[in-house]
Design a protein around this motif. Sequence first.
Motif: not given
Length: 370
Positions: A111, A113, A128, A131, A299, A306, A318, A321, A324, A335, A344, A346
């Motif tokens: 994952p 971010l 997936e 993000a 972040t 999470v 993951s 996302w 969230v 997301f 994903r 924002w």
Amino acid sequence: MSTPASPPEAERTGAPPVRIGALVPLTRPGWVEAGRHLLAGLDLAAREANGSGGIAGRPLELLVRDTAADPQRATAAVDELDRLGVAALVGEYHSVVARAAAARADALGLPFLCSSAVLDALTDRPTEVVARLAPAQSHGWRTYADFLLGAGHRSIAVAAEPSVYWATGTGILRDRLAARGATVAECDMRALSPADLCEELADRRTTALLLLVGYPEPAVPIVRAVRRDPRLAGVLVGAPAGQPEFPAWAALLGEDGAGIPFLRYLPERLGPLGTRVGAALRERLGEAPSFVAFEGYDTIAVLTEVLRTRGTERTGVSGAWPHVAVEGTRGTIRFSRVPGIGVRQWAWPPVQVVDRDPAAPDRFRVLHSG
């Protein structure tokens, strides 16, 4: 480089840390100022998370790797951090570097971010695993184009260097501006000196010049040349990528660096959380925090939530996302899927066009909000 857990609440358990890999440009040719602000935000949020108990009593530990704006170096760092068993990756400012890191993270199922990089095509395929907090370049740069149109500019030039990021930005601006009757002329700075550029701008009767080039070279010499050319006294100089955000810009250019609009991702007014975090970041940095520092904090705030609610297994991270909903320093972060963007996203952080006030270059003026 590692940022260890320091607050005692998460240390007393003796539990192994939850490791998070952090990709940050900390040396040249990376944008070191941006990297320093990004790391300050990441580190502050991690320490606050540890101060409130960490992740089920386990401290967060940031394993920081310097990308130096080098995609290959970033890819190697992702591989190393994967071997070290990090639960997730965070960070990166440079879009081309983040794209390389995202591709490798996606292949590994690690994952990621992404804090600050804006290139729309962060991955070649929908995923997936990745993000992003920062707005896509198409969203922010269209807002910048709307600002130019609202200010009456119809003859626009871009001083550009070769880069996927700059080329994509030029295309976004041209599409948005041409649809409303404006022209965009591209000036190749591989072939032109700042003096040559001034000649072209005068010949074209350009009303706005946008800097799509490296910083400090050649951006600073270009600004100086344009400011000193009496034929170009009415030309707006703009820097959509945000170079004037950081104090070194003002230090290098003084009054010449004011009145140059750029994009930043902050609301007009910060709420209670943003105000508190902003004060803490200012104390850490010894200067006003940029929007990049807030991106770093947000972040880790998202990732902490999470990890606390979904656990530390990568598939759980993951898979979280789409679910969230975290109150960040600049609004509620969620997301979603955005057409044309494979990660994903924002959608959207606040977007502003801002400049340094010519009457007080340490003060920012909000010129347009998107």
